[in-house]
Motif scaffolding. Structure first.
Motif, PDB file in Angstrom:
ATOM      1  N   ARG A 184      -3.623  -7.805  -8.329  1.00 20.03           N
ATOM      2  CA  ARG A 184      -4.795  -7.035  -7.899  1.00 20.03           C
ATOM      3  C   ARG A 184      -4.377  -5.583  -7.698  1.00 20.03           C
ATOM      4  O   ARG A 184      -3.346  -5.314  -7.114  1.00 20.03           O
ATOM      5  CB  ARG A 184      -5.380  -7.579  -6.614  1.00 20.03           C
ATOM      6  CG  ARG A 184      -6.566  -6.712  -6.130  1.00 20.03           C
ATOM      7  CD  ARG A 184      -7.244  -7.294  -4.957  1.00 20.03           C
ATOM      8  NE  ARG A 184      -8.028  -8.422  -5.453  1.00 20.03           N
ATOM      9  CZ  ARG A 184      -8.772  -9.189  -4.688  1.00 20.03           C
ATOM     10  NH1 ARG A 184      -8.835  -8.994  -3.402  1.00 20.03           N
ATOM     11  NH2 ARG A 184      -9.453 -10.176  -5.203  1.00 20.03           N
ATOM     12  N   TYR A 185      -5.215  -4.695  -8.181  1.00 23.45           N
ATOM     13  CA  TYR A 185      -4.971  -3.254  -8.092  1.00 23.45           C
ATOM     14  C   TYR A 185      -6.225  -2.608  -7.516  1.00 23.45           C
ATOM     15  O   TYR A 185      -7.327  -2.830  -8.008  1.00 23.45           O
ATOM     16  CB  TYR A 185      -4.701  -2.698  -9.490  1.00 23.45           C
ATOM     17  CG  TYR A 185      -4.552  -1.201  -9.565  1.00 23.45           C
ATOM     18  CD1 TYR A 185      -3.300  -0.628  -9.726  1.00 23.45           C
ATOM     19  CD2 TYR A 185      -5.663  -0.358  -9.521  1.00 23.45           C
ATOM     20  CE1 TYR A 185      -3.165   0.754  -9.819  1.00 23.45           C
ATOM     21  CE2 TYR A 185      -5.525   1.018  -9.608  1.00 23.45           C
ATOM     22  CZ  TYR A 185      -4.273   1.563  -9.759  1.00 23.45           C
ATOM     23  OH  TYR A 185      -4.130   2.926  -9.852  1.00 23.45           O
ATOM     24  N   GLN A 186      -6.035  -1.815  -6.455  1.00 23.45           N
ATOM     25  CA  GLN A 186      -7.130  -1.048  -5.883  1.00 23.45           C
ATOM     26  C   GLN A 186      -6.622   0.364  -5.635  1.00 23.45           C
ATOM     27  O   GLN A 186      -5.559   0.532  -5.047  1.00 23.45           O
ATOM     28  CB  GLN A 186      -7.591  -1.641  -4.555  1.00 23.45           C
ATOM     29  CG  GLN A 186      -8.116  -3.058  -4.654  1.00 23.45           C
ATOM     30  CD  GLN A 186      -8.288  -3.667  -3.277  1.00 23.45           C
ATOM     31  OE1 GLN A 186      -7.313  -3.925  -2.598  1.00 23.45           O
ATOM     32  NE2 GLN A 186      -9.528  -3.883  -2.881  1.00 23.45           N
ATOM     33  N   SER A 205      -8.026  -8.548 -10.350  1.00 23.31           N
ATOM     34  CA  SER A 205      -8.568  -7.182 -10.407  1.00 23.31           C
ATOM     35  C   SER A 205      -9.860  -7.140 -11.195  1.00 23.31           C
ATOM     36  O   SER A 205     -10.097  -7.979 -12.066  1.00 23.31           O
ATOM     37  CB  SER A 205      -7.571  -6.230 -11.079  1.00 23.31           C
ATOM     38  OG  SER A 205      -6.740  -5.654 -10.148  1.00 23.31           O
ATOM     39  N   GLU A 206     -10.667  -6.120 -10.914  1.00 23.14           N
ATOM     40  CA  GLU A 206     -11.878  -5.905 -11.693  1.00 23.14           C
ATOM     41  C   GLU A 206     -11.526  -5.575 -13.141  1.00 23.14           C
ATOM     42  O   GLU A 206     -12.238  -5.958 -14.053  1.00 23.14           O
ATOM     43  CB  GLU A 206     -12.698  -4.766 -11.092  1.00 23.14           C
ATOM     44  CG  GLU A 206     -13.324  -5.114  -9.767  1.00 23.14           C
ATOM     45  CD  GLU A 206     -14.126  -3.964  -9.181  1.00 23.14           C
ATOM     46  OE1 GLU A 206     -14.449  -2.999  -9.915  1.00 23.14           O
ATOM     47  OE2 GLU A 206     -14.431  -4.042  -7.984  1.00 23.14           O
ATOM     48  N   TRP A 218      -8.090   4.412  -4.506  1.00 26.74           N
ATOM     49  CA  TRP A 218      -9.212   5.256  -4.138  1.00 26.74           C
ATOM     50  C   TRP A 218      -8.724   6.515  -3.455  1.00 26.74           C
ATOM     51  O   TRP A 218      -7.572   6.643  -3.101  1.00 26.74           O
ATOM     52  CB  TRP A 218     -10.226   4.523  -3.262  1.00 26.74           C
ATOM     53  CG  TRP A 218      -9.704   3.975  -1.978  1.00 26.74           C
ATOM     54  CD1 TRP A 218      -9.651   4.602  -0.766  1.00 26.74           C
ATOM     55  CD2 TRP A 218      -9.165   2.680  -1.748  1.00 26.74           C
ATOM     56  NE1 TRP A 218      -9.116   3.779   0.184  1.00 26.74           N
ATOM     57  CE2 TRP A 218      -8.803   2.579  -0.390  1.00 26.74           C
ATOM     58  CE3 TRP A 218      -8.926   1.565  -2.559  1.00 26.74           C
ATOM     59  CZ2 TRP A 218      -8.233   1.451   0.175  1.00 26.74           C
ATOM     60  CZ3 TRP A 218      -8.368   0.443  -1.991  1.00 26.74           C
ATOM     61  CH2 TRP A 218      -8.035   0.392  -0.654  1.00 26.74           C
ATOM     62  N   ARG A 275      -3.461   0.181  -3.361  1.00 25.03           N
ATOM     63  CA  ARG A 275      -3.095  -1.094  -2.760  1.00 25.03           C
ATOM     64  C   ARG A 275      -2.925  -2.114  -3.888  1.00 25.03           C
ATOM     65  O   ARG A 275      -3.812  -2.275  -4.715  1.00 25.03           O
ATOM     66  CB  ARG A 275      -4.168  -1.559  -1.779  1.00 25.03           C
ATOM     67  CG  ARG A 275      -3.813  -2.879  -1.107  1.00 25.03           C
ATOM     68  CD  ARG A 275      -4.794  -3.251  -0.009  1.00 25.03           C
ATOM     69  NE  ARG A 275      -4.724  -2.238   1.037  1.00 25.03           N
ATOM     70  CZ  ARG A 275      -5.782  -1.756   1.674  1.00 25.03           C
ATOM     71  NH1 ARG A 275      -6.996  -2.167   1.374  1.00 25.03           N
ATOM     72  NH2 ARG A 275      -5.645  -0.856   2.628  1.00 25.03           N
ATOM     73  N   SER A 291       0.840  -1.196   0.000  1.00 24.06           N
ATOM     74  CA  SER A 291       0.000   0.000   0.000  1.00 24.06           C
ATOM     75  C   SER A 291       0.875   1.245   0.000  1.00 24.06           C
ATOM     76  O   SER A 291       1.971   1.236   0.553  1.00 24.06           O
ATOM     77  CB  SER A 291      -0.897   0.039   1.239  1.00 24.06           C
ATOM     78  OG  SER A 291      -1.754  -1.070   1.255  1.00 24.06           O
ATOM     79  N   HIS A 334      -5.098  -3.684 -15.318  1.00 16.46           N
ATOM     80  CA  HIS A 334      -4.222  -3.378 -14.194  1.00 16.46           C
ATOM     81  C   HIS A 334      -3.239  -4.510 -13.878  1.00 16.46           C
ATOM     82  O   HIS A 334      -2.279  -4.305 -13.144  1.00 16.46           O
ATOM     83  CB  HIS A 334      -5.038  -3.075 -12.935  1.00 16.46           C
ATOM     84  CG  HIS A 334      -5.684  -1.735 -12.978  1.00 16.46           C
ATOM     85  ND1 HIS A 334      -7.025  -1.563 -12.801  1.00 16.46           N
ATOM     86  CD2 HIS A 334      -5.169  -0.502 -13.190  1.00 16.46           C
ATOM     87  CE1 HIS A 334      -7.315  -0.276 -12.882  1.00 16.46           C
ATOM     88  NE2 HIS A 334      -6.210   0.385 -13.128  1.00 16.46           N
TER      89      HIS A 334
END
Length: 160
Positions: free
Chosen positions: A82-84, A125-126, A86, A108, A45, A130
């Motif tokens: 995984r990519y987040q 990931s969505e 915000w 993150r 993160s 990414h």
């Protein structure tokens, strides 16, 4: 006590700024943090405050820290699986719901160290855009200067 106040005042006059790249010292402080999720897998993160005027720093910092972890563990490549990302927005009392002020940004990544560039990439990931495999040395070399960090030729910080 008086000497401390003088030192603080002098530091302000000399234009001291927080470092671009640092370990987060506590919950919700700017900087990077990471945790191991198993053998060769980490959650990385990077948080920045909105006033830092370095919105891109969160991504650069997260990818640089990912490369540090992969290199320290002996992986020439790492995959972002995984990519987040915000932003945290706060609203002053009495303001409309859509009139918030961004106070911080967070990214993150879940990364996996791999030994070959051809290793199967299992995207979580969505957005599959990414997910990607990166060359550890290349990330350190290209992102290090913008963070005022070693380019990978020097020592690399051990995983924390």
């Amino acid at each position: 006590m008086r000497k401390l106040l003088i030192l603080v005042a002098l530091a302000g006059l000399t234009g001291c700024t927080p470092p671009l790249y640092m370990k987060s010292n506590f919950l919700q402080s700017p900087g990077h943090s990471d945790k191991s999720l198993g053998e060769g897998v980490w959650e990385v993160s990077f948080r920045t405050k909105a006033g830092m005027n370095r919105d891109h720093l969160r991504e650069v910092g997260a990818y640089y820290r990912s490369a540090e972890l992969a290199r320290a563990a002996g992986f020439p490549f790492f995959q972002v699986v995984r990519y987040q990302g915000w932003e945290k927005t706060e609203r002053y009392p009495g303001t409309p719901p859509d009139m918030g002020v961004t106070t911080e940004y967070l990214i993150r990544l879940t990364i996996r160290g791999v030994h070959t560039v051809d290793a199967e990439l299992k995207c979580e990931s969505e957005s599959p855009a990414h997910c990607k495999t990166y060359t550890t040395a290349e990330v350190l070399r290209t992102l290090g200067p913008s963070l005022q960090q070693p380019t990978g030729e020097q020592g690399v910080a051990p995983p924390s």
